[in-house]
Design an enzyme around this catalytic site. Structure first.
Site, PDB file in Angstrom:
ATOM      1  N   GLU A  14      -9.630  -5.871  48.003  1.00 35.87           N
ATOM      2  CA  GLU A  14     -10.086  -5.476  46.661  1.00 35.87           C
ATOM      3  C   GLU A  14     -10.013  -6.634  45.674  1.00 35.87           C
ATOM      4  O   GLU A  14     -10.533  -6.528  44.559  1.00 35.87           O
ATOM      5  CB  GLU A  14      -9.236  -4.298  46.131  1.00 35.87           C
ATOM      6  N   LYS A  16      -6.766  -8.584  45.586  1.00 42.84           N
ATOM      7  CA  LYS A  16      -5.334  -8.619  45.234  1.00 42.84           C
ATOM      8  C   LYS A  16      -4.862 -10.055  44.978  1.00 42.84           C
ATOM      9  O   LYS A  16      -4.064 -10.293  44.083  1.00 42.84           O
ATOM     10  CB  LYS A  16      -4.504  -7.974  46.363  1.00 42.84           C
ATOM     11  N   GLY A  40      -5.462 -11.273  54.127  1.00 42.28           N
ATOM     12  CA  GLY A  40      -6.148 -12.504  53.749  1.00 42.28           C
ATOM     13  C   GLY A  40      -6.414 -12.420  52.264  1.00 42.28           C
ATOM     14  O   GLY A  40      -7.252 -11.644  51.838  1.00 42.28           O
ATOM     15  N   ARG A 142      13.409   0.028  67.749  1.00 41.60           N
ATOM     16  CA  ARG A 142      14.655  -0.741  67.712  1.00 41.60           C
ATOM     17  C   ARG A 142      14.769  -1.789  68.815  1.00 41.60           C
ATOM     18  O   ARG A 142      15.820  -2.062  69.350  1.00 41.60           O
ATOM     19  CB  ARG A 142      15.867   0.208  67.696  1.00 41.60           C
ATOM     20  N   THR A 298     -11.588 -12.394  55.165  1.00 38.02           N
ATOM     21  CA  THR A 298     -10.848 -13.623  54.901  1.00 38.02           C
ATOM     22  C   THR A 298     -10.023 -14.032  56.118  1.00 38.02           C
ATOM     23  O   THR A 298      -9.781 -15.203  56.355  1.00 38.02           O
ATOM     24  CB  THR A 298      -9.888 -13.385  53.696  1.00 38.02           C
ATOM     25  N   THR A 300     -10.478 -12.610  59.602  1.00 41.81           N
ATOM     26  CA  THR A 300     -11.168 -12.648  60.892  1.00 41.81           C
ATOM     27  C   THR A 300     -12.631 -13.062  60.775  1.00 41.81           C
ATOM     28  O   THR A 300     -13.295 -13.253  61.791  1.00 41.81           O
ATOM     29  CB  THR A 300     -11.118 -11.261  61.563  1.00 41.81           C
ATOM     30  N   GLY A 301     -13.144 -13.167  59.547  1.00 42.91           N
ATOM     31  CA  GLY A 301     -14.547 -13.553  59.370  1.00 42.91           C
ATOM     32  C   GLY A 301     -15.529 -12.439  59.693  1.00 42.91           C
ATOM     33  O   GLY A 301     -16.746 -12.629  59.618  1.00 42.91           O
ATOM     34  N   ASP A 332     -19.543  -7.724  38.727  1.00 37.17           N
ATOM     35  CA  ASP A 332     -20.719  -8.610  38.686  1.00 37.17           C
ATOM     36  C   ASP A 332     -21.656  -8.400  39.872  1.00 37.17           C
ATOM     37  O   ASP A 332     -22.858  -8.628  39.763  1.00 37.17           O
ATOM     38  CB  ASP A 332     -20.261 -10.080  38.646  1.00 37.17           C
TER      39      ASP A 332
END
Ligand code: GDP
Ligand code: IMO
Ligand code: MG
Length: 429
Positions: A14, A16, A40, A142, A298, A300-301, A332
């Site tokens: 989004e 971040k 990413g 665990r 970002t 894994t493309g 935008d």
């Protein structure tokens, strides 16, 4: 005291990284509390682009202490590569703190992530194959090794031996993959230990002290609400808690320490990987959002799936995170459209619903009910105040606000830090 949480209100990506960087000026600490290098986060700052996977966005500010909390799973190889890249770029990572309780991603976790996906065939989750799921699986059962185990080779070996007795059997007998020896992994990880050791700390104590001393702590979420293990579109989720509650468990602070919870959403919506997606677009509008929004992962493309803004999902995010504010990014990207649709409700089980269905099958069959709003068809990337925006863009934001019943406090109109409208964010006194 100021504990501020930022969580993704959709399926991740989004913006971040951008918003964390933007608000970092006011912060003393930036803390990652869950996930790992499946994240990413892109930051464009001073003409340079940084893509961070494990290190908190905030690393470039000398006044900030970046913290990797106990809830994160750490691949030490990736961490050191990221540190090296940042240092080569002229940034110092000396201040980075890493929780002694964070779990380690081991080589077999990466192997098992890929192997499980292969086994699922057409039902695959579409994971980032970074070993995230298998590492959290071992934490819960665990069998995990933690950052603190790097400081004692004897303990590291003993725990690894127990883990490998099971992991090797699974690797070879179920997946037909090569196995590991205790010696080879110990040698590799003890090599990392030396460099990681100076960063290891009891981060929960440090963060609580900071909050107690009225310092500002920013909890930077990774992934998004709909990828949450409990509250997301299970099983097409990640294996951690990207929702606001995860900030408490993943950093070791109590809920009363959190003053503000920012939920971030794009002005449309995207998803990477498999799973239901009611407002997904398979037409030329979807292609336009991908192209104009640069919607490629970002980490894994992979091309991100794109769709119209889903008001049901964001309202759900408001509820499960207790959001106090919304941040809307990529407004935008919508500037090229004549009209813009917003999903206000779903139709399932033969009638309209304002809430996300609890049952997976209903979500799969949910049909979006849209409201169509007029576009603005003009460049908004230079707008810096709400009043600078064209009327139709202001109305779009107001519509989103009314649907979510939470104020839209920050609006991003471009990828760089300056391309932001601060509506309700008072800089720290
Ligand atoms: P994160 O995972 O939430 O940090 O988001 P990503 O960095 O994976 O993806 C968001 C992408 O959108 C990045 O390439 C950002 O540079 C870019 N971005 C963020 N805000 C805006 C915005 O308002 N407009 C545009 N055009 N791009 C933005
Ligand atoms: P940021 O922090 C978008 C998705 C994967 C897959 C699912 C499970 O950049 O927003 P995993 O490797 O976590 O087991 O994969 O979750 N996924 C993300 N999608 N943004 C991310 O992070 C993601 N991290 C994981 O694509 O569908
Ligand atoms: Mg991302």
């Amino acid at each position: 005291m100021a504990g501020i949480v930022l969580v993704g209100a959709q399926w991740g990506d989004e913006g971040k990284g951008k918003i964390t960087d933007l608000l970092a000026d006011d912060m003393d600490y930036v803390v990652r509390f869950q996930g790992g290098n499946n994240a990413g986060h892109t930051i464009i700052h001073g003409g340079r682009t940084l893509k961070l996977h494990l290190i908190p966005s905030g690393i470039m500010y000398p006044h900030i202490t970046p913290v990797i909390g106990n809830g994160v799973v750490i691949d030490p190889k990736v961490l050191l590569e990221e540190i090296d890249e940042l240092e080569a770029d002229g940034l110092t990572t000396r201040r980075l703190l890493i929780s002694c309780n964070a779990h380690l991603i081991m080589p077999y976790h990466r192997d098992l992530d890929g192997a499980s996906e292969k086994l699922l065939g057409g039902n695959e989750i579409g994971t980032t194959r970074r070993g995230i799921g298998p590492a959290y699986q071992d934490k819960a059962s665990r069998l995990g090794l933690r950052v603190q185990d790097l400081t004692d080779e004897k303990i590291f070996r003993a725990k690894l031996e127990v883990a490998l007795s099971e992991k090797n059997a699974v690797l070879s007998k179920i997946h037909g993959l090569p196995t590991y020896t205790v010696d080879e992994i110990t040698e590799e990880y003890m090599g990392y230990a030396e460099r990681i050791r100076p960063h290891i700390a009891d981060t929960s104590v440090i963060i609580n002290k900071a909050l107690g001393a009225d310092q500002w702590v920013f909890f930077e979420g990774a992934q998004g609400t709909l990828l949450d293990l409990d509250h997301g579109t299970y099983p097409f989720v990640t294996s951690s808690s990207p929702t606001a509650g995860g900030a408490c468990t993943g950093a070791g602070v109590g809920p009363k320490r959190i003053d503000r919870v920012l939920g971030i959403a794009k002005a449309y919506i995207t998803r990477v990987g498999s799973g239901p997606f009611p407002t997904e677009l398979h037409d030329e509008v979807g292609a336009l959002l991908t192209r104009v929004g640069g919607e490629f992962g970002t980490t894994t493309g992979r091309q991100r799936r794109c769709g119209w803004y889903d008001g049901v999902i964001v309202r759900y995010a408001v509820q499960v995170n207790g959001l106090t504010d919304l941040v809307i990014t990529k407004l935008d990207v919508l500037s090229e459209l004549d009209t813009i649709k917003v999903c206000t409700a779903y139709e399932y089980e033969g009638r309209p619903h304002r809430d996300l269905p609890c049952h997976q099958t209903s979500f799969h069959h949910a049909k979006p009910i849209y409201e169509e709003l007029p576009g603005w068809r003009e460049d908004i990337t230079q707008c810096r105040t709400f009043d600078d925006l064209p009327k139709n863009a202001r109305d779009y934001i107001s519509f989103i606000e009314d649907l979510a019943e939470v104020p839209v406090s920050i609006i991003a109109v471009g990828p760089s830090r300056e391309q932001t409208i601060m509506r309700r964010w008072e800089p720290r006194p």
